[in-house]
Design a protein around this motif. Structure first.
Motif, PDB file in Angstrom:
ATOM      1  N   SER A 129     -10.843  -3.931   7.966  1.00 53.92           N
ATOM      2  CA  SER A 129     -10.440  -3.150   9.141  1.00 53.92           C
ATOM      3  C   SER A 129      -8.980  -3.342   9.507  1.00 53.92           C
ATOM      4  N   TYR A 130      -8.488  -4.578   9.430  1.00 55.10           N
ATOM      5  CA  TYR A 130      -7.105  -4.809   9.853  1.00 55.10           C
ATOM      6  C   TYR A 130      -6.077  -4.304   8.838  1.00 55.10           C
ATOM      7  N   HIS A 131      -6.551  -3.897   7.666  1.00 51.37           N
ATOM      8  CA  HIS A 131      -5.633  -3.303   6.694  1.00 51.37           C
ATOM      9  C   HIS A 131      -5.491  -1.803   6.926  1.00 51.37           C
ATOM     10  N   THR A 132      -6.315  -1.248   7.836  1.00 44.23           N
ATOM     11  CA  THR A 132      -6.259   0.193   8.071  1.00 44.23           C
ATOM     12  C   THR A 132      -5.439   0.536   9.314  1.00 44.23           C
ATOM     13  N   ILE A 133      -4.899  -0.490   9.972  1.00 38.66           N
ATOM     14  CA  ILE A 133      -4.178  -0.217  11.207  1.00 38.66           C
ATOM     15  C   ILE A 133      -2.700  -0.603  11.062  1.00 38.66           C
ATOM     16  N   LEU A 134      -1.898  -0.080  11.973  1.00 39.73           N
ATOM     17  CA  LEU A 134      -0.493  -0.490  12.028  1.00 39.73           C
ATOM     18  C   LEU A 134      -0.276  -1.484  13.153  1.00 39.73           C
ATOM     19  N   LEU A 135      -1.038  -1.292  14.250  1.00 38.26           N
ATOM     20  CA  LEU A 135      -0.794  -2.141  15.425  1.00 38.26           C
ATOM     21  C   LEU A 135      -2.064  -2.194  16.270  1.00 38.26           C
ATOM     22  N   VAL A 136      -2.379  -3.355  16.802  1.00 44.08           N
ATOM     23  CA  VAL A 136      -3.523  -3.450  17.718  1.00 44.08           C
ATOM     24  C   VAL A 136      -3.164  -4.384  18.875  1.00 44.08           C
ATOM     25  N   HIS A 137      -3.652  -4.026  20.057  1.00 47.73           N
ATOM     26  CA  HIS A 137      -3.386  -4.707  21.311  1.00 47.73           C
ATOM     27  C   HIS A 137      -4.760  -5.095  21.837  1.00 47.73           C
ATOM     28  N   LYS A 138      -5.086  -6.116  22.400  1.00 47.35           N
ATOM     29  CA  LYS A 138      -4.433  -7.338  22.725  1.00 47.35           C
ATOM     30  C   LYS A 138      -5.002  -8.466  21.909  1.00 47.35           C
ATOM     31  N   ARG A 139      -4.155  -9.374  21.460  1.00 44.26           N
ATOM     32  CA  ARG A 139      -4.621 -10.522  20.710  1.00 44.26           C
ATOM     33  C   ARG A 139      -3.885 -11.760  21.213  1.00 44.26           C
ATOM     34  N   SER A 140      -4.634 -12.869  21.308  1.00 45.17           N
ATOM     35  CA  SER A 140      -4.034 -14.121  21.789  1.00 45.17           C
ATOM     36  C   SER A 140      -3.232 -14.762  20.663  1.00 45.17           C
ATOM     37  N   GLY A 144       0.840  -1.196   0.000  1.00 42.76           N
ATOM     38  CA  GLY A 144       0.000   0.000   0.000  1.00 42.76           C
ATOM     39  C   GLY A 144       0.867   1.234   0.000  1.00 42.76           C
ATOM     40  N   GLY A 145       0.863   1.949  -1.114  1.00 41.95           N
ATOM     41  CA  GLY A 145       1.788   3.074  -1.235  1.00 41.95           C
ATOM     42  C   GLY A 145       1.311   4.309  -0.515  1.00 41.95           C
ATOM     43  N   SER A 146       2.184   5.290  -0.487  1.00 44.38           N
ATOM     44  CA  SER A 146       1.810   6.599   0.036  1.00 44.38           C
ATOM     45  C   SER A 146       0.996   7.306  -1.033  1.00 44.38           C
ATOM     46  N   ALA A 147       0.624   8.541  -0.726  1.00 45.43           N
ATOM     47  CA  ALA A 147      -0.149   9.329  -1.672  1.00 45.43           C
ATOM     48  C   ALA A 147       0.613   9.518  -2.983  1.00 45.43           C
ATOM     49  N   THR A 148       1.954   9.555  -2.856  1.00 40.59           N
ATOM     50  CA  THR A 148       2.762   9.784  -4.041  1.00 40.59           C
ATOM     51  C   THR A 148       2.949   8.505  -4.854  1.00 40.59           C
ATOM     52  N   MET A 205      -5.327 -13.421   2.906  1.00 40.26           N
ATOM     53  CA  MET A 205      -6.414 -13.767   1.990  1.00 40.26           C
ATOM     54  C   MET A 205      -7.085 -12.536   1.399  1.00 40.26           C
ATOM     55  N   THR A 206      -7.186 -11.482   2.215  1.00 41.72           N
ATOM     56  CA  THR A 206      -7.922 -10.306   1.755  1.00 41.72           C
ATOM     57  C   THR A 206      -7.011  -9.266   1.115  1.00 41.72           C
ATOM     58  N   GLN A 207      -5.757  -9.642   0.911  1.00 41.92           N
ATOM     59  CA  GLN A 207      -4.790  -8.657   0.448  1.00 41.92           C
ATOM     60  C   GLN A 207      -5.201  -7.972  -0.860  1.00 41.92           C
ATOM     61  N   ALA A 208      -5.659  -8.776  -1.816  1.00 43.27           N
ATOM     62  CA  ALA A 208      -6.033  -8.215  -3.114  1.00 43.27           C
ATOM     63  C   ALA A 208      -7.277  -7.336  -2.970  1.00 43.27           C
ATOM     64  N   GLN A 209      -8.237  -7.861  -2.223  1.00 49.97           N
ATOM     65  CA  GLN A 209      -9.518  -7.183  -2.050  1.00 49.97           C
ATOM     66  C   GLN A 209      -9.348  -5.845  -1.311  1.00 49.97           C
ATOM     67  N   CYS A 210      -8.379  -5.776  -0.383  1.00 48.77           N
ATOM     68  CA  CYS A 210      -8.211  -4.568   0.432  1.00 48.77           C
ATOM     69  C   CYS A 210      -6.999  -3.756   0.000  1.00 48.77           C
ATOM     70  N   ARG A 211      -6.623  -3.906  -1.250  1.00 45.80           N
ATOM     71  CA  ARG A 211      -5.412  -3.255  -1.716  1.00 45.80           C
ATOM     72  C   ARG A 211      -5.456  -1.744  -1.498  1.00 45.80           C
ATOM     73  N   ASP A 212      -6.655  -1.155  -1.629  1.00 44.11           N
ATOM     74  CA  ASP A 212      -6.759   0.300  -1.569  1.00 44.11           C
ATOM     75  C   ASP A 212      -7.069   0.842  -0.178  1.00 44.11           C
ATOM     76  N   ALA A 213      -7.161  -0.053   0.804  1.00 42.54           N
ATOM     77  CA  ALA A 213      -7.472   0.425   2.156  1.00 42.54           C
ATOM     78  C   ALA A 213      -6.340   1.337   2.647  1.00 42.54           C
ATOM     79  N   THR A 214      -6.715   2.501   3.171  1.00 40.43           N
ATOM     80  CA  THR A 214      -5.694   3.425   3.690  1.00 40.43           C
ATOM     81  C   THR A 214      -5.699   3.371   5.209  1.00 40.43           C
ATOM     82  N   LEU A 215      -4.635   3.867   5.812  1.00 37.03           N
ATOM     83  CA  LEU A 215      -4.517   3.846   7.276  1.00 37.03           C
ATOM     84  C   LEU A 215      -5.577   4.725   7.913  1.00 37.03           C
TER      85      LEU A 215
END
Ligand SMILES: *[C@@H]1O[C@H](CO)[C@@H](O)[C@H](O)[C@H]1NC(C)=O
Ligand SMILES: *[C@@H]1O[C@H](CO)[C@@H](O)[C@H](O)[C@H]1NC(C)=O
Ligand SMILES: *[C@@H]1O[C@H](CO)[C@@H](O)[C@H](O)[C@H]1NC(C)=O
Ligand SMILES: *[C@@H]1O[C@H](CO)[C@@H](O)[C@H](O)[C@H]1NC(C)=O
Ligand SMILES: *[C@@H]1O[C@H](CO)[C@@H](O)[C@H](O)[C@H]1NC(C)=O
Length: 456
Positions: free
Chosen positions: A405-416, A199-203, A429-439
């Motif tokens: 949702s998880y493609h829009t974050i950098l880090l989330v706490h807490k997960r087992s 996922g690139g930057s705006a540029t 699995m969702t990488q292609a589908q969420c290619r355009d998701a921004t932070l």
């Protein structure tokens, strides 16, 4: 006639000049005296203002002081810190300060030893404090714990075949019992070696990737370093174990000793992600985000001061006796400095080295993320808040349930551990589908703690 007039004038000047000067002198002395007296009267209301807390560019209302120098002088930590500050004050002790800068630490200062012995006189009060505070106070002057297990590589596991300086070192706080967490991290977001960005930057950058290293930071839970841990270290080479009791209030030691180890071992690593072993990190997005920072025009300046996370402002010490965060008023008084939630935070290697030096002048504090904030305040470096760091989880369940949702974050706490594995598989699995998701972007906060009003 003219000559006579002239003489008169000279005489007048000769006689009056001293008088005029005298009057001026008296007036000046009066003004100065008044000014000094006025100041003396004002002085008690002056507070110690920590450098950096008043920068008002991107934050909402900030605390003006994080410890009050006059009124809070009786709390144990504040008193110790005051002594250390005096000791390193360049105006009070110009010679010692230079010595301290070179290779001294606060433990070498004679005044420090004096205060620590004086602590015995508050012994009675100490008995009334909870056990973990007592333990902490008894050992808070000590930092030189031996290393039991060293990681394989010079700077953590994963240095094989690197063709450039490592971009990111993952420094994860774990415990001897956290084997499952470590395994899950190794298999998912914490893989060392070359990792592609996403996922690139705006540029439209975004391609590329970076080299990742990994190290787990452990204390000592059982007394001796256990056999299974030795085996694990042999196999993965990513364990840094230090010989102190692995308790909640000793977590600050992990930061301080990690900084020290990093400063010795990692002279090329650009960024550090310091997190707990129950966070989920979107590593590809993180890599792209960090490379975007390196591409900015003023990159060098940005990197020098770089710390980003979930920033908490104007928090107060917990006063609930049963809470694990409980800090009694007799130990610390004042509000906490601005700090980043300890679940996960990213800072630069350059800043790590500066934190290492500064930590020698800040007394250990039982809450690790607050301690980092204290060092940051003293470095006069401002933390950057980013809404993609969710150290308290997603704000709403509906947001978490969104497909990307998880493609829009950098880090989330807490997960087992099992959640980590599941989430990582879903991300792939969702990488292609969420290619355009921004932070996640700026938001307005309605939480209990004050947060920056303007973020990102
Ligand atoms: C920061 O600026 C805002 C508005 O400009 C102001 O209301 C607030 O008092 C300022 N805070 C500090 C600590 O100066
Ligand atoms: C501080 O250092 C200077 C020169 O390095 C020396 O002349 C001076 O006596 C020292 N002062 C004290 C108080 O030790
Ligand atoms: C710093 O350490 C070196 C060697 O450990 C010592 O020779 C030197 O005197 C120390 N400097 C100061 C100012 O304490
Ligand atoms: C921290 O570790 C030291 C060394 O093992 C231990 O003596 C001390 O009690 C520990 N502190 C706390 C608060 O557990
Ligand atoms: C980094 O450390 C290595 C080994 O510790 C050393 O060979 C190298 O010269 C150092 N590089 C820099 C830039 O200090």
């Amino acid at each position: 006639m003219a000559r006579c007039f002239c003489r008169w004038r000279v005489m007048l000047i000769c006689m009056c000049m001293p008088c005029i000067l005298l009057v001026l002198l008296v007036a000046y002395a009066n003004v100065m005296l008044c000014a000094v007296m006025y100041k003396t009267v004002e002085l008690p209301s002056l507070h110690f203002v920590a450098p950096g807390t008043l920068n008002n560019k991107s934050f909402g209302p900030l605390p003006q002081t994080f410890w009050d120098f006059g009124q809070h002088g009786d709390a144990i930590w504040n008193r110790l810190q005051l002594t250390v500050d005096r000791y390193f004050n360049p105006i009070l002790r110009p010679n010692d300060t230079r010595a301290g800068l070179e290779n001294g630490t606060i433990h070498e200062s004679p005044t420090e030893a004096g205060v620590l012995t004086k602590l015995d006189s508050v012994g009675e009060n100490l008995h009334q404090l909870p056990q973990q505070i007592q333990d902490f106070v008894k050992h808070m002057h000590r930092r030189d714990y031996p290393t039991l297990i060293q990681p394989d590589g010079v700077c953590g596991a994963g240095e094989k075949d690197e063709r450039e300086a490592p971009l990111l070192l993952l420094a994860i706080k774990s415990t001897e019992l956290g084997f499952k967490n470590r395994q899950a991290i190794r298999q998912t977001w914490g893989r060392a070696g070359w990792v592609a960005g996403q996922g690139g930057s705006a540029t439209g950058g975004g391609g590329g990737g970076g080299y990742i290293r990994r190290v787990f930071l452990l204390g000592n839970a059982v007394g001796d370093s256990s056999e299974s841990l030795q085996m694990e270290s042999k196999h993965h080479g990513d364990i840094l174990q230090l010989d102190f009791r692995d308790t909640f209030f000793n977590l600050t030691l992990k930061d301080v000793l990690f900084w020290s180890w990093f400063s010795r071992s990692c002279n090329r690593t650009v960024f550090v992600l310091k997190g707990d072993d129950d966070v989920f990190v979107n590593t590809p997005k993180m890599i792209t985000y960090l490379q975007d920072q390196l591409r900015k025009p003023q990159a060098h300046k940005i990197i020098e001061d770089f710390m980003i996370g979930d920033v908490i402002i104007a928090a107060l010490p917990s006063q609930e006796r049963k809470s694990k965060y409980f800090i009694p008023g007799s130990f610390y008084k004042g509000i906490y400095p601005v700090y980043a939630g300890g679940g996960g935070v990213v800072y630069s290697g350059l800043l790590t080295r500066r934190l290492h030096h500064m930590s020698k002048r800040v007394h250990l504090f039982p809450i690790d993320d607050v301690y980092v904030g204290m060092c940051m305040t003293r470095l006069n470096v401002q933390l950057v808040h980013h809404p993609a760091f969710l150290t308290f989880g997603f704000p709403t369940e509906t947001e978490e349930k969104q497909p990307c949702s998880y493609h829009t974050i950098l880090l989330v706490h807490k997960r087992s551990p099992s959640q980590l594995v599941k989430l990582w598989a879903e991300m792939k699995m969702t990488q292609a589908q969420c290619r355009d998701a921004t932070l996640r972007k700026c938001e307005t906060f309605t939480t209990k703690t004050f947060r920056p009003s303007k973020v990102c």
